[in-house]
Scaffold this motif. Sequence first.
Motif, PDB file in Angstrom:
ATOM      1  N   GLY A   1       0.799  -1.238   0.000  1.00 35.98           N
ATOM      2  CA  GLY A   1       0.000   0.000   0.000  1.00 35.98           C
ATOM      3  C   GLY A   1       0.824   1.278   0.000  1.00 35.98           C
ATOM      4  N   PRO A   2       1.597   1.547   1.057  1.00 37.79           N
ATOM      5  CA  PRO A   2       2.328   2.811   1.109  1.00 37.79           C
ATOM      6  C   PRO A   2       3.345   2.972  -0.026  1.00 37.79           C
ATOM      7  N   THR A   3       3.944   1.874  -0.486  1.00 41.30           N
ATOM      8  CA  THR A   3       4.918   1.987  -1.584  1.00 41.30           C
ATOM      9  C   THR A   3       4.228   2.486  -2.853  1.00 41.30           C
ATOM     10  N   ILE A   4       3.155   1.784  -3.193  1.00 40.99           N
ATOM     11  CA  ILE A   4       2.417   2.192  -4.401  1.00 40.99           C
ATOM     12  C   ILE A   4       1.872   3.612  -4.223  1.00 40.99           C
ATOM     13  N   GLY A   5       1.351   3.885  -3.021  1.00 33.84           N
ATOM     14  CA  GLY A   5       0.776   5.212  -2.749  1.00 33.84           C
ATOM     15  C   GLY A   5       1.824   6.315  -2.866  1.00 33.84           C
TER      16      GLY A   5
ATOM     17  N   THR B   1      -3.568   2.651 -10.418  1.00 34.52           N
ATOM     18  CA  THR B   1      -3.629   2.190  -9.019  1.00 34.52           C
ATOM     19  C   THR B   1      -4.918   2.652  -8.334  1.00 34.52           C
TER      20      THR B   1
ATOM     21  N   SER C   1      -7.266   0.017  -6.609  1.00 31.39           N
ATOM     22  CA  SER C   1      -7.585   0.136  -5.180  1.00 31.39           C
ATOM     23  C   SER C   1      -9.087   0.158  -4.952  1.00 31.39           C
TER      24      SER C   1
ATOM     25  N   ALA D   1      -4.326  -2.807   1.692  1.00 32.62           N
ATOM     26  CA  ALA D   1      -3.451  -1.964   0.883  1.00 32.62           C
ATOM     27  C   ALA D   1      -4.249  -1.035  -0.018  1.00 32.62           C
TER      28      ALA D   1
ATOM     29  N   SER E   1      -2.985   2.706   0.391  1.00 35.08           N
ATOM     30  CA  SER E   1      -2.246   3.269  -0.746  1.00 35.08           C
ATOM     31  C   SER E   1      -2.831   4.617  -1.137  1.00 35.08           C
ATOM     32  N   ARG E   2      -4.134   4.745  -1.059  1.00 32.86           N
ATOM     33  CA  ARG E   2      -4.745   6.029  -1.432  1.00 32.86           C
ATOM     34  C   ARG E   2      -4.472   7.090  -0.368  1.00 32.86           C
TER      35      ARG E   2
ATOM     36  N   ARG F   1      -1.010   8.083  -0.972  1.00 30.08           N
ATOM     37  CA  ARG F   1      -0.913   8.849  -2.225  1.00 30.08           C
ATOM     38  C   ARG F   1      -1.301  10.299  -1.979  1.00 30.08           C
TER      39      ARG F   1
END
Lengths: 515, 318
Positions: free
Chosen positions: B123-127, B142, B146, B195, B199-200, B203
Motif C-alpha cells: 500500500g504505502p509503496t504504491i501510494g 492504481t 484500489s 493496501a 495506498s490512497r 498517495r
Amino acid sequence: MRASLAQILAAAGFLTASAVGPFVPSAIAASNDDVLDVTSPNEIAGLDPAKSGYIFSRTQVVETLFTINRDRKLVPMLASESRTENDGLIWHFTLRDDVVFHDGTPMTPQIVADDLQRAFERPGVLHQAPITKIAATDNGVVVTLSSPFAMLPAFLSHYSTVILAPSSFDENGEVTSIIGTGAYKVDTVTPPLHVELSAFDQWWNGHAHIEKINYLAIGRGETRTMMVQSGDADLAISLLPVSVTQLKNNPDVNVTIATVPRTRMLKLNLAKPFFDEVTERKALSMAINREALSAVVMRNRDLAATKLFPPSIPGWSTDEIAPLEYNPDAARKLLADAGWKPGADGVLENDGKRFEVTLRTYASRPDLPLLATALQSQLRDVGIAVNISVGSYTEIPAGHADGTLDLALLTRSFSQVPDPAATVIADYGPGGADWGSMNWSNTEAFDLVADLKSTADPIARVAIQEKLAAILQNDLPTIPVVWSELAVASTAKLENVYVDPYEQNYHLADMRWAP
Amino acid sequence: MTTRSLQGLLLTRLLQLVAVVLIVGTLSFALMYFLPGDPALRIAAGRYGPDMMDNALSDMVRVELGLDRPLLVRFASWMGDLLRFDLGHSLVSGAPVVDEIALQLGYTLWLAAIAFVLALIIGPTIGAIAGLFPGSVFDRVTLVLSIAFRAVPPFVLAVLFMVIFGVTLRWFPTAGFGGWQNLVLPSVTLALGLAAMSSRVMRDAMAQVSQAPYFTHARYKGLSDPTVVRRHGLRNASLPVVTYLGLQMVYLVEGVVVVESIFAFPGIGHALVHAVIARDVPMVQGTALAMGGLFVLLNSLIDLACLRLDPRLRRMPS
C-alpha cells in the motif's frame, strides 16, 4: 530519529513473533506427498466420543465391539462373539485377546467394562438401552438388562461406545487424548479442524497400507471440491450434487457414490387442523413431485423418496408397499373431501381457516432451503400456502417441544446405529420424537415398535419391520421427499476406495497408492 | 519523547482496555442471552451434531451448565470469574477457553501479521509513487485497482484466488494450514483489501507533501530527489498513513473472520463464528475480549509510532 518508524515496526514484529512463536512448530508442518490428505465437513467439537467419536471411528483410530461390514451385516470387531441367556436379559460378549492400545497396553475386560459404563452414564445412544449392570469377566463383559433388547450389539457399534485406553482420561474422567486400538494412532489434534495420524504397527487386524493420514475439516462443499481439483486433497468426503457432475469429467479424479440410509422428509404436527386427517397428509404427499425435486436439486432422479426407506436398507423396503405417487389432481380432490375449498386467492379454506402453514428448515444441509422453496411452489399449486423459515436446526426440536411447529423439512439418518430399527423405535413410538412423528397415534404401529425392541429372531424382525413400514407408508406421520447419497471424490492414484453407505468407516487402512 | 506524554498515553490505553473488557464481556453475555432460541438446544447441537441432538440431550446440558439459574445469578457468576481472570471452559468442547484462545490467537496473529506486513509493503509503496506523480497513468491505474480491491468483499476475492492460484495454476494450496504456502492466499486476500485504502491515503499525503514549501525548499538547497523523498517526503506523508493503519485493524478483524472460515484456518475468527452459532458464551466472550484487547494494544502501538514520528505531538500538554 531517522529509524523511529523502523524501530516501532521491529518492536511490533517482535511482539507478534513472541506471541505466535510457540505455535509455529505445530502449525507449520512439512508437507509430504505420501500422506493421504482427507477432507470432510465434520469438525472436531471435542475429544469426548459422544461429541466427535465418529471422526476418530471413521478414520479407524478407535474401534467398537461391533461394526457393520461391506455386506451390511453387523459383525464383531473388538468382541469375538456374543451370546444371550435368561431370555435375552443377559448378554455375554467375549473379547479378542490380541488387542493392544496405541500406548502399548493390552485391552482388558475391565477397561472395556469401564468404558461402556462411562458411555452408558453420559450422553450417547447407550442410555436408551435398558441396561442395569455392566461387569467384566475373565474374557469379556456381561451386560444385564431390565427387559430384552435385541439391538444391543448394534448399539455397541455406535461411536459413543468406542473403547479407549485408561490413559485417554484425566482424573475427572474427561477425555484428554484419543488412545484407541485402531489401524491409525493420533499424532496431533488441532481442534476443530485438523488431525494427523500414522499407522499403528501393533494393530490386531494387520497393517494399514498408507502410513500417514492428514485429516482436515472443511465446512464448505465448494472448497472441498476445489481441494480435490487442485490436488490438495486425495479424498474428499461428501460432495455437493453440483460438484459431482463437475468432478466426473475430471480424468484425475474418481467419484464414488453410495445411496445412504438418510431421508429428507416432512415432519408434520398432527395436532394442527391441517394434518390431523390421513386424507390431508396423503393429499400433501400427492402434491409433491419427488422426481422433479430429486432430478433438479439432488441431480439424481433415482433419489425420489417414494417410500420412507431407500431400497438399500435390507429388511425395511419391500416391493409389496406401493410407492407414493405424484398426482396433484387427486391431491385437490382429497383436500376437497376433507373440507378444504379454494378461497378468493386460491388458498384453501375450511370454516374460515386458511390452509397456511410455516415450514421450518435449516441451511447446514445446503439442499434443504432449495427443496423447501420448490415444495412451497408445488404445494401452492394445490392451494396450500407455505411460509418458509430457514434458521438453526434446533428450531425443529424446539417447535416439537412447545407445540408451535406446523411443518418441518429435515434430514434423518437411519444408520446412526447401523440397525434402522433403533431410529424407527425412537421416532415412531408413543409420544413421537424431536426428529420423528409429532402427535401421531397408531396403536398397531406402537405395538409393532414394542415387539421390535424385544424380538431377537431375524425372520420375525423382518416381518415386523415390513408391517411397520407399510403403516408408515399408509398413515404418513412423516412424508418422505428425497433420499440421499454420499459422494466421495478421490485422486485417481488412490486405490481400494470404498464408500460405506452406513457412514461408519472410511476404510482408510484398506486404501493404497497405485503403483 | 517526554515521559509525561508517554505515561498519559499508556494510562489512557490501560483504562480503555479495562473498559473494553467490561463492555465487551457484558455485551457478549447480553447478546447471547437475548438471541432467539434455546441456548441449551444450541449448545447440545454444537456438541453432538444434528443426528444425535434432541430435547433430552439439551435438558441434560441445561442441568449440567446450570442454564436454568436466574440470569442475574449467571451474570454475577461469570463476572466474578472474569475478575479473577478465569474465562471458564468452552460449553461445547469442554476445554479451557484460555487454552483454545491461545491456540487460535496464535494462528490468527500469524495470518494478520503477515497480511499487515504485506499491506504495509504494497500500500504505502504504491501510494508514495502515485503521490509523487499525481495524475500519471500509474496514479490512475492504481486508483482503479484500489477501488476494485476495496469494493470486492474478502470472500469473493478469496474464492477467486482459490480458483486462479489454487485450482488452475496450482501455485498455492486452496485451503488448510499445513505449511507456509497455506498462508499465502489468505494473507494476500486480506492484504489487498488493506493496501487498497492505505495506498490512497499515502498517495494523497505524499501529493500534499510534495507540494509543501519545505519540500520545494529541500530541492532548492540542492538535495537529490531520492534524498528529498526519504528525508522530507516519507516521514511527513507517513503520519496520516500510520494513523489510518489503526483504523484498518477493524477491517483486519472483520476480514479474518471471513477469510479463516473460507480457507479452513483454525483462527479466532473461525472460532468466534462457531461459538456464536453454538451459543458457547464463554468462547464468545473470550474471543471478543481477545480481539478487543488486541485492538487496544495495536492502537497503542500506532499511537507510540505517531509520537515518535511527529515531534509536535510530544510537545503538546497531556
